[in-house]
Scaffold this active site. Structure first.
Site, PDB file in Angstrom:
ATOM      1  N   GLN A 129       0.807  -0.999   0.106  1.00  0.00           N
ATOM      2  CA  GLN A 129      -0.046   0.012  -0.044  1.00  0.00           C
ATOM      3  C   GLN A 129       0.700   1.176   0.047  1.00  0.00           C
ATOM      4  OE1 GLN A 129      -1.708   1.130   3.766  1.00  0.00           O
ATOM      5  NE2 GLN A 129      -3.871   0.992   2.990  1.00  0.00           N
ATOM      6  N   GLY A 130       0.628   2.190  -1.035  1.00  0.00           N
ATOM      7  CA  GLY A 130       1.454   3.374  -1.091  1.00  0.00           C
ATOM      8  C   GLY A 130       0.509   4.547  -0.876  1.00  0.00           C
TER       9      GLY A 130
ATOM     10  N   SER B 263       1.053   6.950   2.784  1.00  0.00           N
ATOM     11  CA  SER B 263       1.833   7.997   3.354  1.00  0.00           C
ATOM     12  C   SER B 263       3.102   8.427   2.559  1.00  0.00           C
ATOM     13  CB  SER B 263       2.479   7.360   4.736  1.00  0.00           C
ATOM     14  OG  SER B 263       1.354   7.087   5.505  1.00  0.00           O
TER      15      SER B 263
ATOM     16  N   GLU C 260     -10.356  -2.062   7.009  1.00  0.00           N
ATOM     17  CA  GLU C 260      -8.978  -1.908   7.824  1.00  0.00           C
ATOM     18  C   GLU C 260      -8.888  -1.765   9.118  1.00  0.00           C
ATOM     19  OE1 GLU C 260      -4.900  -0.071   6.139  1.00  0.00           O
ATOM     20  OE2 GLU C 260      -6.268   1.425   6.839  1.00  0.00           O
TER      21      GLU C 260
END
Lengths: 377, 318
Positions: free
Chosen positions: B60-61, B63, B178
Site C-alpha cells: 500500500q502506497g 503515506s 482495515e
C-alpha cells in the site's frame, strides 16, 4: 447518536425498547429524584402502578403465576431506557431479584400467594441478604430451628427499596445451612430503618432479635437456597448494569448537548480538541458497557443451570460501575460549576451512579470475584 | 475461497491467535475487494487470478514524508501524457514493499483541485523502471517498511481504478475494513496469554497487586471481544461499517499496549534485553511492546481516530 449498536436487535426487543423509551421520555425525569427526596418517599407509587399495568413488574415471573415469563434480555432493554432518565422505582430489587428468588423457591403455597401480587405490581418485596459493606462477607445471622418455626437474629443492610416495603425476603446461614424466608413488614419485633443513599433514595436496614418465622414462610433451604440466591443476585447484577448503561447514556447525551451549545471565548466549547478527545473516551466506555450488557443478558437468558453466569455478571457490573462513575464524574467536570449544583440534572446522574455502582458489588469487588471464578486465558 | 467478510475475519483471527505471522495479504484484503467492487472488467481479469495464485504481492502506497495524518495533502504526482502517466514522488512507511511485486497507491492527478478532489487510485507494477525501494530499519531492528521513490515512472492510463480524481472516496471505503482488522481482539488475547505465562513462570502471578492489574487487563480484553462482536454482527447483516469502527482500533490497540507495558514490567531485567531469538527459554517481552507501540500509530493514529469519532459520530463542532 450515542445509542449502542441497536440495528441488529431482534424485533421483539426493539418494540419493547421503543415502548420503554417513549415511557421514559413522557413520564420520567432526573428532577424526580429531587422531588422524592423532598417528600421523603423512595419512589412514586403512581409510576409503579403504571409498570404493573404495562406488565413490566411481571416480566420475569412465570406465566403460571400471572407473569409474562420473558427473559433477562427483555428486562435489560427496558431498564436501559428507563435508567436513561433515572429510575428511583425499584424495578430491579423487586421485579428481578425478589421475584426470581420467590419463583425459584420450593414453597408452592407462598408462590401462589405472593407471585400474582408481585406480577400486578401490588406487592413491594425487598431481598435483605447483605450484612457487611463487602459483598460476599460471611453471614452473621443465624437461625435456630424449633419444630414448626425458626428464630432469626441478626442485621441486614443495603437492601432496596429501603422503605415502603410490604415484606422482606431474608437469607440466613450459608452453604448447606442456607435458609431463605419471607417476613411481612408488619411482623412484630421487626426493627426497620434505613440509610439515605447519595441520590436520596433509602437503603434499608433491618434488625431481628429472636424473630419467630413459621416454616410456612420458608422459601428455600440448603445448598439449593444458596444457589437460588446467588443466581438471582447474578441476574440482578446484570439488570443493574443495564440500568447503569442507561444512566451513563443519559448523562453523556446531556453533556454532549452542553458541549455543542455552550460558548466561551467566542467558540463552542465542544470545538476544543482536548474536550473532544475526553468525551470520545467516555463514548468508548459506553459502547463497551453496552456490548457487555448485551452479551451478559443474552448469556444469562440462554443458561440452563443456576450459577453459570457469575463470571459474566461480574464482568458487566465491573465495566458498567466504573464507566458510569467515570462518565458522570467527567460530565460534572465538563459542565463546569453548574454541574456541581443540586439544581442541575447532571448532579442527579452523579449521585444515582454512586448508588447503583455500589449496590450488589462495586467494580473492585466484581473484579476480585471475576478473578476467582474465571478460567485463565 | 469466496469468504464473506466475517469468515475472512475468522480466518485471520485464528492465525493471529496462534501468533502466526501475517502473510503480505493486501491483495486479498484490500486490492481484491476494491477491484471486485470498483475495478474495470479488464482489471479484474488481469489482477484477481494473480492475487489468488499468490503471484502478485501488493503493498500500500499512501503515506509520504509530508503526508501522514494529513494524507490528503499528498504530493506524489501522476501527470497524463499520451497513453500513460508519468509518476514522480515518494511514498514512505510502505509495509513489506521489498517483498511486493505491485503497489496500489494514491497520487495527485489534479494540482488545482482542493486536496481530496485531485487524488486518484493507481495500480503500479514494480517492474516499471524508475522505482527505488529502500527498507527502513525500525527501533525493533526490523525492516518491516520502506521508502519507495518514483522517478519518472511510466504507468498505463488504464491502471487508474475507478474515475480519475475520485481516488479519495475509494481509499476511504477501504479504511473501514482495515479498521476492523486493527480492532480484532486476537492480538490483545495473544499478548495476554504471554503475560499470564510469564507471570506464572516468574511467580509474580501470586502477587495481589499484579493480580489486580492482570484482572483489569483480562476484563478489558473480554469487553473488547464483546465490542468487536457488535461490529462483526453489522457485517454479518450485510451492512456497512460506520465511522464508529474507529473506537475499535482505539480500544484494541491501546489495550494491547497496556498489556505489553505489563509484560515489560513483569520481565524485570529481561525487559531490557533485545529479542534477537525466540526460543522456549528466552523471555521476550519487547517484541510485544514494539508491535503494540506501532499499532496506535499506523492505520490512523489514536488521536486521528478520536478526531473522527468526535466529528463523524458525535457531531461535535469544529
Amino acid at each position: 447518536m450515542t445509542q449502542s449498536n441497536l440495528d441488529g436487535e431482534i424485533e421483539e426487543l426493539q418494540l419493547l425498547r421503543e415502548s420503554a423509551a417513549s415511557f421514559s421520555k413522557k413520564s420520567l425525569s432526573p428532577s424526580r429524584l429531587r422531588t422524592l427526596r423532598e417528600s421523603n418517599l423512595s419512589f412514586d407509587t403512581r409510576i409503579w402502578k403504571q409498570f404493573g399495568e404495562l406488565g413490566w413488574c411481571s416480566l420475569l415471573i412465570p406465566e403460571k403465576y400471572g407473569g409474562l415469563g420473558l427473559s433477562l434480555r427483555h428486562m435489560a432493554v427496558i431498564l436501559e431506557e428507563l435508567g436513561n432518565k433515572l429510575l428511583p422505582e425499584p424495578l430491579v430489587p423487586v421485579s428481578v431479584l425478589s421475584a426470581m428468588v420467590i419463583a425459584r423457591g420450593s414453597n408452592e403455597a407462598l408462590k401462589t400467594e405472593l407471585l400474582p401480587k408481585l406480577s400486578a405490581g401490588n406487592l413491594i418485596a425487598a431481598t435483605a441478604w447483605q450484612e457487611t459493606q463487602w459483598v460476599g462477607g460471611d453471614q452473621t445471622s443465624y437461625t435456630s430451628r424449633n419444630g414448626s418455626s425458626i428464630r432469626l437474629s441478626g442485621t441486614k443492610r443495603f437492601f432496596r427499596p429501603g422503605s415502603q416495603c410490604d415484606g422482606l425476603i431474608v437469607s440466613a446461614g450459608k452453604n448447606d445451612e442456607t435458609l431463605i424466608c419471607w417476613i411481612p413488614s408488619n411482623s412484630p419485633n421487626l426493627h426497620l430503618t434505613h440509610e439515605v443513599g447519595a441520590d436520596g433514595t433509602p437503603f434499608g436496614v433491618v434488625t431481628f432479635k429472636d424473630l419467630e418465622v413459621s416454616n410456612d414462610s420458608i422459601i428455600a433451604t440448603g445448598i439449593n437456597a444458596a444457589l437460588i440466591l446467588q443466581d438471582s443476585l447474578d441476574a440482578a447484577t446484570i439488570a443493574t448494569s443495564a440500568e447503569l448503561l442507561g444512566l451513563m447514556q443519559g448523562a453523556f447525551d446531556l453533556t454532549l448537548g452542553y458541549l455543542s451549545t455552550r460558548t466561551q471565548f467566542g467558540k463552542k466549547i465542544g470545538s476544543f480538541q482536548a474536550l473532544q478527545h475526553r468525551i470520545v473516551d467516555l463514548y468508548i466506555q459506553i459502547r463497551l458497557s453496552s456490548a457487555c450488557v448485551s452479551d451478559a443478558s443474552k448469556l444469562y437468558s440462554q443458561s440452563t443451570g443456576l450459577g453459570t453466569s457469575t463470571s459474566i455478571a461480574s464482568r458487566a457490573k465491573a465495566r458498567c460501575s466504573d464507566a458510569a462513575l467515570l462518565v458522570t464524574r467527567e460530565a460534572v467536570q465538563l459542565h463546569g460549576a453548574i454541574g456541581f449544583t443540586d439544581e442541575h440534572d447532571i448532579g442527579q446522574y452523579l449521585n444515582r451512579s454512586f448508588v447503583l455502582s455500589a449496590w450488589l458489588g462495586n467494580a473492585a469487588e466484581h473484579r476480585r470475584r471475576y478473578a476467582s471464578v474465571s478460567d485463565d486465558i | 475461497m469466496g469468504l464473506p467478510p466475517e469468515k475472512l475475519l475468522t480466518l485471520i483471527e485464528e492465525q493471529e491467535g496462534w501468533g502466526v505471522a501475517r502473510t503480505p495479504d493486501m491483495g486479498i484484503t484490500m486490492v481484491g475487494p476494491l477491484l471486485i467492487r470498483h475495478g474495470s472488467d479488464e482489471q479484474r481479469k488481469l489482477y484477481l487470478p494473480k492475487i489468488l495464485a499468490g503471484e502478485h504481492i501488493w503493498c500500500q502506497g499512501y503515506s509520504e514524508p509530508n503526508s501522514g495524518s494529513d494524507l490528503a495533502s499528498l504530493r506524489t504526482e501522476a501527470i497524463a501524457h499520451d497513453d500513460h502517466f508519468i509518476v514522480n514522488g515518494q511514498k514512505t512507511w510502505t509495509t513489506l514493499a521489498q517483498d511486493a511485486t505491485h503497489m496500489f497507491m494514491l497520487v495527485r492527478t489534479d494540482r488545482s483541485a482542493k486536496k481530496q478532489a485531485g487524488i486518484s487510485f493507481l495500480l503500479v507494477d514494480f517492474k516499471s523502471p524508475g522505482i527505488t525501494i529502500r527498507p527502513i530499519r525500525n527501533v525493533a531492528g526490523e525492516e518491516e517498511f520502506c521508502e519507495v521513490f518514483f522517478d519518472n515512472v511510466q504507468v498505463p492510463l488504464e491502471n487508474i481504478v475507478g474515475e480519475i480524481n475520485a481516488g479519495w472516496g475509494l481509499a476511504k471505503a477501504l479504511l473501514g475494513f482495515e479498521r476492523i482488522f486493527f480492532g480484532s481482539p486476537k492480538q490483545a488475547q495473544y499478548a495476554l496469554q504471554r503475560l499470564s505465562a510469564l507471570a506464572a513462570s516468574s511467580g509474580i502471578d501470586r502477587d495481589p497487586a499484579f493480580k489486580e492489574k492482570l484482572t483489569q487487563l483480562k476484563l478489558d480484553v473480554a469487553d473488547l471481544g464483546s465490542l468487536y462482536g457488535t461490529f462483526v454482527d453489522t457485517l454479518r447483516r450485510g451492512s456497512l461499517l460506520g465511522p464508529d469502527v474507529s473506537i475499535l482500533k482505539i480500544w484494541a490497540t491501546e489495550t494491547t499496549l497496556r498489556i505489553a507495558n505489563a509484560l515489560v514490567e513483569v520481565a524485570g531485567s529481561a525487559g531490557g534485553i533485545r529479542p534477537e531469538q525466540s526460543d522456549a527459554n528466552t523471555i521476550d517481552a519487547l517484541s510485544a511492546f514494539y508491535s503494540a507501540r506501532a499499532a496506535t500509530i499506523y492505520g490512523g493514529t489514536s488521536e486521528i481516530q478520536r478526531n473522527i469519532v468526535a466529528r463523524s459520530v458525535l457531531s461535535l463542532p469544529d
